[in-house]
Scaffold this motif. Sequence first.
Motif, mmCIF file in Angstrom:
data_model
loop_
_atom_site.group_PDB
_atom_site.id
_atom_site.type_symbol
_atom_site.label_atom_id
_atom_site.label_comp_id
_atom_site.label_asym_id
_atom_site.label_seq_id
_atom_site.Cartn_x
_atom_site.Cartn_y
_atom_site.Cartn_z
ATOM 1 N N SER A 149 -81.165 78.829 35.281
ATOM 2 C CA SER A 149 -80.753 77.769 34.353
ATOM 3 C C SER A 149 -79.703 78.336 33.417
ATOM 4 O O SER A 149 -79.915 79.378 32.797
ATOM 5 C CB SER A 149 -81.949 77.252 33.548
ATOM 6 N N VAL A 150 -78.583 77.673 33.348
ATOM 7 C CA VAL A 150 -77.495 78.121 32.487
ATOM 8 C C VAL A 150 -77.677 77.504 31.113
ATOM 9 O O VAL A 150 -77.565 76.293 30.941
ATOM 10 C CB VAL A 150 -76.124 77.730 33.081
ATOM 11 N N ASP A 151 -77.989 78.348 30.126
ATOM 12 C CA ASP A 151 -78.159 77.854 28.762
ATOM 13 C C ASP A 151 -76.812 77.690 28.064
ATOM 14 O O ASP A 151 -76.629 76.770 27.274
ATOM 15 C CB ASP A 151 -79.042 78.812 27.958
ATOM 16 N N ALA A 152 -75.904 78.608 28.333
ATOM 17 C CA ALA A 152 -74.589 78.543 27.692
ATOM 18 C C ALA A 152 -73.609 79.431 28.443
ATOM 19 O O ALA A 152 -73.999 80.424 29.067
ATOM 20 C CB ALA A 152 -74.671 78.975 26.233
ATOM 21 N N VAL A 153 -72.359 79.047 28.382
ATOM 22 C CA VAL A 153 -71.262 79.870 28.909
ATOM 23 C C VAL A 153 -70.236 79.988 27.796
ATOM 24 O O VAL A 153 -69.793 78.972 27.245
ATOM 25 C CB VAL A 153 -70.617 79.236 30.157
ATOM 26 N N ARG A 154 -69.904 81.218 27.460
ATOM 27 C CA ARG A 154 -68.907 81.431 26.405
ATOM 28 C C ARG A 154 -67.667 82.062 27.033
ATOM 29 O O ARG A 154 -67.742 83.117 27.669
ATOM 30 C CB ARG A 154 -69.457 82.331 25.308
ATOM 31 N N ILE A 155 -66.535 81.410 26.803
ATOM 32 C CA ILE A 155 -65.269 81.867 27.378
ATOM 33 C C ILE A 155 -64.351 82.294 26.242
ATOM 34 O O ILE A 155 -64.101 81.516 25.310
ATOM 35 C CB ILE A 155 -64.601 80.751 28.205
ATOM 36 N N THR A 156 -63.843 83.521 26.333
ATOM 37 C CA THR A 156 -62.987 84.064 25.274
ATOM 38 C C THR A 156 -61.672 84.546 25.872
ATOM 39 O O THR A 156 -61.665 85.373 26.796
ATOM 40 C CB THR A 156 -63.670 85.251 24.564
ATOM 41 N N GLY A 157 -60.576 83.992 25.352
ATOM 42 C CA GLY A 157 -59.254 84.422 25.800
ATOM 43 C C GLY A 157 -58.695 85.532 24.918
ATOM 44 O O GLY A 157 -58.921 85.542 23.705
ATOM 45 N N ILE A 166 -70.284 73.075 36.315
ATOM 46 C CA ILE A 166 -70.958 73.646 35.147
ATOM 47 C C ILE A 166 -70.961 72.589 34.043
ATOM 48 O O ILE A 166 -69.927 71.980 33.753
ATOM 49 C CB ILE A 166 -70.250 74.931 34.659
ATOM 50 N N ALA A 167 -72.118 72.335 33.435
ATOM 51 C CA ALA A 167 -72.248 71.275 32.424
ATOM 52 C C ALA A 167 -71.325 71.550 31.241
ATOM 53 O O ALA A 167 -71.360 72.636 30.643
ATOM 54 C CB ALA A 167 -73.690 71.179 31.952
ATOM 55 N N GLU A 193 -69.016 84.958 29.420
ATOM 56 C CA GLU A 193 -70.412 85.391 29.245
ATOM 57 C C GLU A 193 -71.327 84.235 29.622
ATOM 58 O O GLU A 193 -71.131 83.101 29.164
ATOM 59 C CB GLU A 193 -70.652 85.795 27.795
ATOM 60 N N VAL A 194 -72.303 84.540 30.455
ATOM 61 C CA VAL A 194 -73.237 83.527 30.948
ATOM 62 C C VAL A 194 -74.631 83.832 30.384
ATOM 63 O O VAL A 194 -75.181 84.910 30.623
ATOM 64 C CB VAL A 194 -73.280 83.498 32.486
ATOM 65 N N PHE A 195 -75.192 82.881 29.638
ATOM 66 C CA PHE A 195 -76.528 83.015 29.045
ATOM 67 C C PHE A 195 -77.497 82.129 29.811
ATOM 68 O O PHE A 195 -77.232 80.937 30.010
ATOM 69 C CB PHE A 195 -76.510 82.578 27.590
ATOM 70 N N GLY A 196 -78.595 82.702 30.251
ATOM 71 C CA GLY A 196 -79.581 81.899 30.955
ATOM 72 C C GLY A 196 -80.573 82.775 31.675
ATOM 73 O O GLY A 196 -80.454 83.995 31.717
ATOM 74 N N GLY A 197 -81.611 82.139 32.244
ATOM 75 C CA GLY A 197 -82.628 82.880 32.982
ATOM 76 C C GLY A 197 -82.148 83.224 34.373
ATOM 77 O O GLY A 197 -81.609 82.376 35.086
ATOM 78 N N SER A 198 -82.346 84.497 34.724
ATOM 79 C CA SER A 198 -81.891 84.926 36.036
ATOM 80 C C SER A 198 -83.016 84.814 37.058
ATOM 81 O O SER A 198 -84.175 84.651 36.707
ATOM 82 C CB SER A 198 -81.404 86.365 35.964
#
Length: 282
Positions: free
Chosen positions: A198-206, A237-238, A277-282
């Motif tokens: 389950s993807v809790d959050a995705v953070r993208i940084t340029g 991806i949501a 960065e992908v936050f979630g349960g693996s």
Amino acid sequence: MKTQFHRFSAAALGAAAILVLQGCGSYVSKGITDDGKATEVVFPNADGDAWLKEGTFPNLDNLRAVAPGMSKDQLYDLLGRPHFREGLANPREWDYIFHFRKAGGGVTTCQYKAIFDKNYKAQTFHWLPAGCGDVLAARPVPVAERLPAAAPPAAPRKITLGADGLFRFDGSSLADLLPEGRRKLDALVGDIKSSVKSVDAVRITGHTDRLGSNAYNNALSLARANTVRDYLVQAGIAAQNVQVQGKGESEPKVQCAQTARAALIDCLAPNRRVEIEVFGGS
């Protein structure tokens, strides 16, 4: 003679009453001082002298509350009446038979004694065997402590993609994505979907290099992060789980001092990147 008989009977009854209150005296500890200590602690015979031979299972919290200076009424309230024929008023010691359940099963039986000072305040306390007192130190583990500790949140998966492999030179839009860049993003989406439950959050940084003004680099880094976000959202991806930010040239990975521009641009390549960065349960 009749009057004398009545007097004798009254005296005998009074003496009997005193014996009932004070007990047999055969197991009274020796040398009890005014401050409630004994030169020799003597325990009664549990089989022969106890009126409550079966004893009791005491409340451990009540036992832990027992402290020097307690009156007989207070001790009675916590532990109940003594289990031996000592009486309640005048005796300078009270004795109990206590049972404690063992952690692995079975029961431990102990004798417990309180010795009172001259004012009938409990001052010293004794166990037979002496090690029985250890039960008071073994406090039960609170329910919260028995529950398994919550697992710490998993560290986010961090993927770094070089901007030079994603975008055409100085580009930042979907149209500027290179074929190799699209393949990398497709592979990233597939990896996220297959390995993260389950993807809790995705953070993208340029990020950019230091060439150009701060304002330009901040805008370029944010625009590239937004483009990567749009690509991931189009791939499934949501959108509400994706965050973007642009940090421009503020977090370089390398420092370069080349004077030739082409060599400087090549050296600064690691600074031009997009971090995901992908936050979630693996």
